[in-house]
Scaffold this motif. Structure first.
Motif, mmCIF file in Angstrom:
data_model
loop_
_atom_site.group_PDB
_atom_site.id
_atom_site.type_symbol
_atom_site.label_atom_id
_atom_site.label_comp_id
_atom_site.label_asym_id
_atom_site.label_seq_id
_atom_site.Cartn_x
_atom_site.Cartn_y
_atom_site.Cartn_z
ATOM 1 N N UNK A 174 58.445 41.305 51.131
ATOM 2 C CA UNK A 174 58.623 41.248 49.689
ATOM 3 C C UNK A 174 57.507 42.038 49.023
ATOM 4 N N UNK A 175 57.896 43.020 48.189
ATOM 5 C CA UNK A 175 56.928 43.761 47.392
ATOM 6 C C UNK A 175 56.692 43.000 46.096
ATOM 7 N N UNK A 176 55.412 42.691 45.819
ATOM 8 C CA UNK A 176 55.051 41.936 44.622
ATOM 9 C C UNK A 176 53.826 42.566 43.982
ATOM 10 N N UNK A 177 53.576 42.198 42.721
ATOM 11 C CA UNK A 177 52.357 42.643 42.059
ATOM 12 C C UNK A 177 51.144 42.027 42.744
ATOM 13 N N UNK A 178 50.050 42.776 42.750
ATOM 14 C CA UNK A 178 48.844 42.297 43.429
ATOM 15 C C UNK A 178 48.336 40.986 42.827
ATOM 16 N N UNK A 179 48.625 40.733 41.546
ATOM 17 C CA UNK A 179 48.177 39.487 40.923
ATOM 18 C C UNK A 179 49.302 38.442 40.834
ATOM 19 N N UNK A 180 50.394 38.670 41.523
ATOM 20 C CA UNK A 180 51.501 37.702 41.532
ATOM 21 C C UNK A 180 51.091 36.480 42.363
ATOM 22 N N UNK A 181 51.540 35.286 41.994
ATOM 23 C CA UNK A 181 51.200 34.094 42.809
ATOM 24 C C UNK A 181 51.587 34.231 44.283
ATOM 25 N N UNK A 182 52.693 34.941 44.567
ATOM 26 C CA UNK A 182 53.102 35.130 45.963
ATOM 27 C C UNK A 182 52.097 35.962 46.751
ATOM 28 N N UNK A 183 51.325 36.803 46.058
ATOM 29 C CA UNK A 183 50.394 37.702 46.750
ATOM 30 C C UNK A 183 49.293 36.935 47.470
ATOM 31 N N UNK A 184 49.057 35.700 47.066
ATOM 32 C CA UNK A 184 48.005 34.898 47.701
ATOM 33 C C UNK A 184 48.527 34.122 48.924
ATOM 34 N N UNK A 185 49.812 34.254 49.195
ATOM 35 C CA UNK A 185 50.407 33.492 50.289
ATOM 36 C C UNK A 185 50.541 34.345 51.550
#
Length: 337
Positions: A174-185
């Motif tokens: 999944x491509x997400x923004x670097x500050x998206x909550x998913x990015x920390x998972x």
């Protein structure tokens, strides 16, 4: 006398010279070890000297054998190339082979150059041309006779197509923004997609789009979608956090963009691309190109043929950790320092 030396004797000699083992050489030329040994002795008798030193433990070339191999190798290759060219002309493996695809660097995988080189080396009278095509017109291009084959993403249930060898088989990310909550998972699940908006590309066949990005989660929750018409539109929308993009591992390598990171997805099926052609237009050139695909991938990426679920990790696929990709200009500057 050398005038009576036959091609099979030359092939046997070159096989032993390469393998330095009569058993392996015999397998290579399709003879028994004793027949290969007899052939070599007959050749040595004709030439008047030993070509190999034989002991119970090893086989080595004599100076005469080395000299003969160095002279015969290029001559044998030239002879075989001439024979293949003549055969290809008769069979129709000549001219230009046109293969089309959407986004060649993503669809064809990392071995396209090796596949083309293998095909052209086997069939020197035929050259390969790769065409990049819009996704919505690729089948029209193939059906019109402008192309010989396509590399397309599966599934494709068009009744007039033959689906040939698989060319890529990739895990999902999944491509997400670097500050998206998913990015920390460390990963996300298919069920998580109901809580975000994913991209949808309406120009793609609906069969393919719904297989690539399911319309609902495994629990039946609707996954919100937003139409996106081009990568140039998609990448900034993801970086801004307006959407997320369900994709494949190679996307992270080919489409880096400031402010993006990638997270593995669990619960989404792997995605494949494959060579395909119009069934009624199958011919010797298509068969030969498909065989080159199989042979190269069986050697370079055997997991595709063996259905190894982790084959792409063996090739350096995206690590299963989120990673923010640097600005390409910054990365280039760092590499030059």
């Amino acid at each position: 006398m050398v005038d009576g030396i036959e091609l099979r004797e030359i092939r046997a000699f070159l096989a032993v010279a390469e393998e330095l083992h009569f058993g392996r050489a015999a397998e290579k030329v399709g003879l028994t070890p004793s027949r290969v040994s007899q052939t070599i002795r007959a050749l040595e008798s004709r030439l008047g000297g030993l070509l190999f030193e034989r002991t119970s433990r090893r086989v080595t070339l004599t100076p005469l054998g080395t000299q003969l191999r160095e002279a015969l190798d290029p001559a044998h290759e030239a002879l075989m190339a001439a024979l293949r060219t003549a055969q290809d002309t008769t069979r129709g493996v000549a001219g230009t082979f046109h293969v089309g695809m959407f986004e060649p660097k993503a669809y064809a995988g990392p071995h396209l150059t090796a596949i083309i080189r293998t095909f052209e080396a086997r069939h020197p009278a035929c050259r390969v041309v790769v065409r990049e095509l819009p996704i919505e017109s690729q089948l029209e291009w193939l059906r019109s006779g402008q192309g010989d084959a396509l590399v397309l993403r599966l599934p494709n249930s068009a009744p007039d197509l033959t689906i040939g060898p698989v060319m890529t088989d990739e895990a999902r990310i999944l491509a997400v923004a670097a500050d998206h909550p998913f990015a920390r998972r460390t990963d996300v699940t298919a069920e998580d997609l109901a809580d975000v908006t994913v991209t949808d590309m309406p120009q793609f066949p609906r069969e393919l789009m719904d297989a690539f990005i399911p319309p609902r989660t495994p629990a039946g929750r609707l996954i919100p979608r937003r139409d996106v018409h081009a990568l140039s539109e998609l990448l900034p929308l993801v970086a801004l956090g307006h959407v997320v993009h369900v994709t494949v591992t190679s996307f992270a390598e080919h489409y880096r963009y400031p402010g993006l990171t990638f997270v593995p997805i669990a619960g989404i099926p792997r995605s494949q691309t494959a060579l395909a052609w119009i069934t009624r237009k199958a011919n010797a050139r298509i068969d030969a190109f498909a065989q080159a695909v199989r042979d190269v991938l069986n050697e370079a990426a055997p997991g595709i043929a063996q259905n190894d679920p982790d084959w792409d990790r063996h090739l350096g696929a995206l690590p299963h950790q989120p990673e923010e990709h640097a600005d390409p200009d910054q990365r280039e500057a760092q590499e030059q320092q």
